[in-house]
Design an enzyme around this catalytic site. Structure first.
Site, PDB file in Angstrom:
ATOM      1  CB  CYS A   1      -0.971  -0.037   1.173  1.00  0.00           C
ATOM      2  SG  CYS A   1      -2.275   1.194   1.110  1.00  0.00           S
ATOM      3  CB  ILE A   2       0.717   4.410   1.911  1.00  0.00           C
ATOM      4  CG1 ILE A   2       1.293   5.819   1.750  1.00  0.00           C
ATOM      5  CG2 ILE A   2       0.690   4.000   3.383  1.00  0.00           C
ATOM      6  CD1 ILE A   2       1.148   6.395   0.375  1.00  0.00           C
TER       7      ILE A   2
END
Length: 236
Positions: free
Chosen positions: A168-169
């Site tokens: 994800c991030i």
């Protein structure tokens, strides 16, 4: 370095299997008993760990026979989000380690205790906690700071040549800490909302990393990127 989709998170146990998913499963069988650290950032997508991603990681590591230990920094959260409203709960404050213990069912340790000697790989699930509690990326962007223990862990595992998984991030952490790291968060253009966080790709470049465009999805077969200059594995 490797970047790939959430459900394939256990690829971080070893270098990406070039033969695809079937080859990966055979590889996992050969490495049963791998000791994997999972670093959490709270509990809840908007102010901590994305619970679906954390669960996917734990399921696949379990299927692969890995020995898992979870960690989190013992620090206050940046803020608390009421997930039913998507808004800050102004009167509340929570601790990242305490909140992460919800996902770990209490079996968790302070990130300060995580060492490369005790583990074969480390994985960072996503969720806004990575950008709010493990770093200040959510507020400061390219000028962000990374939690000192997170920075230590990333550098130690990199120096030891052990796999690092990021989803994800979380790849922004490596882009900030490991100069020149190749990572991916998918595409670099929103394409009509298909890639709503495409702007992160530009930030990765500003942080000193190299962004590689990949069809990162939540489905199989696995699509990933490996930076052959590094011996560790980064996963998105």
């Amino acid at each position: 370095m490797l970047a790939s989709c959430g459900p394939a998170l256990c690829t971080a146990l070893r270098q990406a299997a070039p033969g695809g998913l079937a080859s990966f499963h055979r590889s996992v069988q050969r490495h049963r008993g791998a000791r994997v650290a999972v670093v959490l950032s709270g509990c809840g997508v908007y102010d901590g760990t994305e619970i679906h991603e954390a669960s996917a990681i734990l399921v696949h590591l379990s299927r692969g026979g890995a020995e898992v230990q979870m960690y989190a920094p013992d620090v206050p959260q940046m803020h608390v989000i009421d997930h039913s409203k998507g808004q800050p709960a102004e009167a509340e404050s929570r601790n990242v380690l305490v909140e992460s213990a919800r996902i770990a069912r209490g079996k968790i340790a302070s990130l300060a205790k995580l060492t490369t000697a005790d583990h074969d790989a480390v994985i960072f699930p996503g969720g806004f906690g990575a950008a709010k509690n493990l770093s200040t990326f959510a507020v400061d962007g390219k000028d962000c700071k990374v939690n000192s223990e997170v920075e230590r862990v990333l550098k130690d595992f990199h120096k030891a040549g052990k796999p690092i998984g990021l989803c994800c991030i979380s790849p922004v952490l490596a882009a900030k800490v490991l100069s020149g790291a190749e990572v991916t968060v998918g595409h670099e253009e929103e394409e009509g909302g298909k890639w709503p966080y495409a702007g992160t790709a530009g930030a990765i470049k500003e942080l000193g990393g190299k962004h590689c465009v990949k069809e990162v999805t939540i489905s199989f077969p696995v699509n990933f990127h490996v930076d052959r200059r590094f011996s560790d594995v980064l996963l998105q």
